[in-house]
Design a protein around this motif. Structure first.
Motif, short mmCIF file in Angstrom:
data_model
loop_
_atom_site.label_atom_id
_atom_site.label_comp_id
_atom_site.label_asym_id
_atom_site.label_seq_id
_atom_site.Cartn_x
_atom_site.Cartn_y
_atom_site.Cartn_z
N SER A 58 1.14 -1.39 -0.27
CA SER A 58 -0.03 0.00 -0.21
C SER A 58 0.67 1.29 0.28
O SER A 58 0.64 2.22 -0.47
N SER A 59 1.78 1.39 0.74
CA SER A 59 2.58 1.96 0.87
C SER A 59 3.45 2.78 -0.63
O SER A 59 3.96 4.04 -1.23
N VAL A 60 4.12 1.34 -0.89
CA VAL A 60 4.82 1.93 -2.46
C VAL A 60 4.01 2.24 -3.37
O VAL A 60 4.98 2.85 -4.44
N THR A 61 2.74 1.88 -4.05
CA THR A 61 2.24 2.12 -4.89
C THR A 61 1.56 3.82 -4.07
O THR A 61 1.71 3.80 -5.01
N SER A 62 1.08 3.93 -2.66
CA SER A 62 0.95 5.21 -3.03
C SER A 62 2.28 6.50 -3.39
O SER A 62 2.30 7.16 -3.53
N THR A 63 3.31 5.76 -3.04
CA THR A 63 4.46 6.55 -2.88
C THR A 63 4.97 6.45 -4.53
O THR A 63 5.72 7.97 -5.59
N PHE A 64 4.60 5.70 -5.27
CA PHE A 64 5.04 5.69 -6.62
C PHE A 64 4.07 6.70 -7.36
O PHE A 64 4.78 7.10 -8.27
N THR A 65 2.50 6.69 -7.27
CA THR A 65 2.08 7.44 -7.28
C THR A 65 1.51 8.91 -7.22
O THR A 65 0.68 9.80 -8.33
N GLN A 66 1.66 9.20 -5.75
CA GLN A 66 1.57 10.01 -5.52
C GLN A 66 3.09 11.19 -4.96
O GLN A 66 2.80 12.56 -5.26
N GLN A 67 3.97 10.31 -5.12
CA GLN A 67 5.33 11.39 -4.28
C GLN A 67 6.25 11.16 -5.85
O GLN A 67 7.50 10.28 -5.13
N PRO A 68 6.40 11.13 -6.79
CA PRO A 68 7.55 11.26 -7.62
C PRO A 68 8.51 11.54 -7.13
O PRO A 68 8.60 12.44 -6.76
N LEU A 69 9.66 10.97 -7.68
CA LEU A 69 10.67 11.49 -7.79
C LEU A 69 11.29 12.49 -8.63
O LEU A 69 10.68 13.06 -9.70
N SER A 70 11.65 14.02 -7.96
CA SER A 70 11.80 15.36 -8.41
C SER A 70 13.15 15.00 -9.51
O SER A 70 14.34 14.32 -8.35
N ARG A 71 13.11 15.08 -11.10
CA ARG A 71 14.25 14.88 -11.52
C ARG A 71 13.54 14.80 -12.97
O ARG A 71 13.27 15.68 -13.18
N VAL A 121 12.54 8.74 -0.22
CA VAL A 121 13.40 9.47 -0.89
C VAL A 121 12.82 10.07 -1.65
O VAL A 121 12.74 9.82 -3.54
N THR A 122 12.83 11.50 -1.71
CA THR A 122 11.53 12.31 -3.41
C THR A 122 12.88 13.21 -4.04
O THR A 122 11.78 13.86 -4.94
N SER A 123 14.23 13.10 -4.22
CA SER A 123 15.21 13.90 -4.61
C SER A 123 16.02 13.00 -4.67
O SER A 123 16.54 12.21 -3.80
N GLU A 124 16.55 12.90 -6.21
CA GLU A 124 17.45 12.07 -7.17
C GLU A 124 18.77 12.54 -6.02
O GLU A 124 19.84 12.15 -6.04
N HIS A 125 18.54 14.01 -5.92
CA HIS A 125 19.53 14.90 -5.61
C HIS A 125 19.63 14.13 -3.72
O HIS A 125 21.00 13.71 -3.51
N ASP A 126 19.54 14.15 -3.09
CA ASP A 126 19.11 13.73 -2.09
C ASP A 126 19.56 12.17 -2.35
O ASP A 126 20.81 11.37 -1.36
N LEU A 127 19.21 10.74 -3.25
CA LEU A 127 19.65 9.83 -3.30
C LEU A 127 21.27 9.44 -3.97
O LEU A 127 22.01 8.37 -3.08
N ALA A 128 21.58 10.75 -4.16
CA ALA A 128 23.50 10.36 -4.90
C ALA A 128 23.99 10.93 -3.87
O ALA A 128 25.28 10.71 -3.56
#
Length: 725
Positions: A22-35, A170-177
């Motif tokens: 449920s969490s991952v579904t919500s994350t994919f659909t509602q919180q895409p990474l900014s990129r 994590v909602t930012s690729e810069h944060d992942l980097a």
């Protein structure tokens, strides 16, 4: 594709998956990474508090697709949601995260654009100093999911400053980097096919996380206090890279500068670039075992221009000399007297003496005199059969005999006294399961201990003669003895060690459990330890009887399987004890947290699987040939792919042209060993070991003289060193 299961899964897994999906579904659909909008591979990253010591960030990189349509039906395969985009990696601009991966050598442009890639970023939660640089390699060995690459940037002893990201997506690729750049380690797992459903993908992530927790949660990578750089001297280098490699690599990972003290002509003497990778310096020293050897070693050490903080050896007949060197130089060591007792099998037998059943003789004439005295010598020695005769100095079950009658006693004494110029000790035969009990002690405290079962050998048979051998055929980890009897063994043997003066270090002790409630018996087609029938249960309680003390790690072929099974490196512990580094000794002897079978049995806690060490004896005397041009262990894995993934270690001792005999000094000559593993059951790993033993082949042509033989170790080192001369 369904993701494979782990045995002994947690009962709460279903609940975790429901909420996680449920969490991952919500994350994919509602919180895409900014990129960048032209990034062709969607990403999902999540920070997970793994335990008190670590957080991890699991990152999933998907093939090119529309994010919103990817989770319309999580039970369908990913590839059924939409087609894989035709835009290739090379034609798309890289993201900050992927750029960070490529900088450290992960996620190369060759990864498939039509697969799902998974990465784990490992983040210690506190600042500290690196205890060993190959920590992840050690803790993740034989992981159930295949690892493509591991990045471990930390140098031994360096200070690490923790990054503490907030748990959750994590909602930012810069944060992942940034996490990649500040990580203590990054793992790239084998790609998953797009046929995997999102439900199975989440099962995979959950199991991955749980497995990482079992391996890391009690094992600190960092020390809270600075670690001074130290230097240790190994007295007598290993005979070859196979036997020495684990020692040299451990020293390097620990940040210990290693100096070798050995004879002129040793293979590590030459100052080549390759040898410099294994040691800092080589000190040529006359190692002749005479009254002056201690002074010569001391002179070599004090003449070295840099300080040496500890000395150690893995060679049995240098234990006493090295302890004398350490005492003279004021370096950490156990008492010389303790080593003098441990290397003398007569004196060590007296630690658990059976009155009237132990004697020492130097030759057959002395035996005859002892017997003729009618028991008026050596505490009224009266032989009680069966009994054991062995050299007072020896190893590897060489020249050890089980004697069933008076007529064979002289034969056994003659055999024992002919080896090493040693006297022979005559002692009781203790009937019961044989075991190896290994300890890491710190000031008398057991930091780690394990018991391995040694199945019956030729000499254990009721039909055994004086010529039968005690050469082992296999070793099974962890032990099947009941927890109470394992506790008796550990308590009894630990007390013997400490009372003798061995309070800190690594110790390999051999023993038997007398009056055990278990026995070896064939059941369901497998010979293993099982509960005795009611009528056979002993009336008296179980008692642990010492066979011998080795004040060192087990030999190479047992030490390495323990590292695989439990995640504990005996060679590292041995060197840290020699250097007096008590803090790291405590930190680096933490086993895994897995529990096999019944999760209420703490005696099986710490092993990631059942393992079986299989010894391969020479099938004939002759000259070794490799008809397929492949080493026999590798040839077996190629010929039997059904066994290959169960064999985690295979070591050949011989190369074409080597000559072997069936026996070396009264013990079986081995040509190889293999470690096989199974996560399902002990019974399965024993069957697997038997299958491997049957399937192993080596060609020996028979052209050998009766005087030529090959040994699996140097004559003056521990019995388990591999390598052919």
């Amino acid at each position: 594709m369904a993701v494979g299961t782990f045995p002994g899964e947690r009962a709460s897994l279903g609940h975790k998956l429901t909420s996680s999906i449920s969490s991952v579904t919500s994350t994919f659909t509602q919180q895409p990474l900014s990129r960048p909008t032209n990034l062709y591979r969607p990403l999902f990253g999540e920070v997970i508090p793994l335990c008190e010591l670590y957080s991890i960030a699991n990152v999933v990189v998907f093939p090119s697709s529309s994010q919103s349509s990817a989770l319309q039906n999580p039970s369908q395969p990913y590839s059924q949601h939409n087609g894989i985009g035709s835009t290739g990696f090379r034609s798309a601009p890289p993201s900050p995260f992927i750029e960070a991966l490529q900088t450290i050598g992960l996620g190369s442009p060759s990864w498939s654009a039509s697969a799902i890639s998974v990465f784990t970023i490992v983040l210690p939660t506190t600042n500290g100093y690196v205890t060993r640089s190959d920590f992840l390699q050690l803790r993740l060995q034989d992981f159930p999911y295949k690892i493509l690459r591991t990045h471990e940037p930390l140098r031994p002893l360096q200070k690490y400053s923790a990054t503490c990201p907030a748990p959750g997506p994590v909602t930012s690729e810069h944060d992942l980097a940034t996490l990649v750049e500040s990580a203590a380690g990054v793992v790239q797992w084998e790609d998953l096919p797009t046929s995997v459903s999102f439900v199975d993908l989440e099962i995979y992530r959950t199991r991955l996380t749980e497995e990482l927790r079992d391996r890391l949660h009690n094992a600190p990578w960092l020390s809270s206090t600075p670690i001074p750089r130290q230097r240790v001297a190994l007295i007598r280098g290993r005979p070859n890279i196979t036997a020495g490699g684990p020692v040299y690599r451990a020293a390097k990972a620990l940040g210990l500068d290693l100096v070798i003290v050995d004879e002129e002509g040793h293979w590590l003497q030459a100052d080549t670039e390759e040898n410099k990778m294994h040691r800092e310096a080589f000190l040529v020293t006359d190692m002749t075992e005479d009254a002056g050897v201690v002074d010569r070693i001391i002179q070599s050490i004090v003449s070295y221009p840099l300080p040496i903080h500890g000395v150690f050896t893995l060679s049995d007949n240098f234990f006493v000399a090295v302890a004398q060197v350490a005492e003279a130089l004021g370096l950490p060591t156990s008492p010389v007297a303790a080593f003098e007792t441990s290397v003398d099998k007569y004196r060590s037998r007296l630690l658990q003496n059976v009155p009237g059943q132990t004697a020492r003789v130097h030759n057959v004439r002395e035996l005859e005199s002892l017997l003729a005295s009618g028991g008026n010598q050596q505490a009224e020695f009266i032989p009680k059969f069966p009994l054991i005769v062995k050299p007072t100095k020896g190893w590897s079950s060489e020249c050890v005999s089980k004697v069933n009658n008076l007529a064979d006693l002289a034969t056994a004494v003659q055999k024992a006294t002919s080896r090493h110029g040693s006297a022979a000790v005559i002692e009781p035969f203790f009937d019961g399961p044989e075991m190896d009990v290994n300890f890491v002690l710190l000031d008398g405290e057991i930091l780690f201990s394990e018991i391995a079962d040694e199945p019956p050998c030729d000499a254990d048979s009721s039909a055994a003669t004086v010529h039968s051998t005690f050469s082992p055929e296999a070793l099974t980890l962890p032990s099947a003895l009941p927890a109470q009897e394992q506790d008796i063994a550990k308590s009894t043997l630990r007390d013997i060690l400490v009372n003798l003066g061995f309070c800190t270090g690594v110790f390999h002790v051999e023993a038997r459990m007398v009056s055990s409630t278990f026995e070896y018996r064939k059941q369901d087609g497998v010979i293993d330890l099982v509960l005795k029938h009611a009528k056979s249960l002993p009336e008296s309680g179980a008692e642990c009887k010492l066979i011998e003390i080795n004040a060192r790690p087990p030999g190479y072929r047992v030490t390495v399987p323990t590292r695989h099974t439990y995640g504990v490196d005996y060679f590292a512990a041995h060197m840290l004890a020699a250097a007096g580094d008590k803090n790291r000794l405590r930190l680096t002897t933490r086993p895994y947290s897995h529990v096999l079978g019944d999760n209420t049995n703490d005696s099986k806690r710490g092993a990631q699987y059942w393992s079986r060490l299989v010894y391969i004896p020479a099938p004939a005397a002759g000259t070794v040939q490799w008809p397929s041009k492949l080493a026999p262990c590798e040839e077996l894995k190629r010929r039997r792919p059904d066994l290959a993934d169960k064999i985690v270690l295979g070591v050949d001792y011989c190369v074409p042209g080597d000559k072997v005999n069936l026996y070396t000094d009264g013990a079986r000559t081995y040509v190889a060993h293999l470690l096989v593993v199974n996560r399902e059951s002990r019974r399965d790993v024993i069957k697997l070991g038997e299958e491997v033993q049957k399937a192993f082949t080596i060609d020996i042509d028979g052209s050998i003289s009766s005087k030529t033989e090959i040994s699996d170790g140097e004559t003056d080192v521990d019995p388990d060193v591999e390598g052919c001369e």
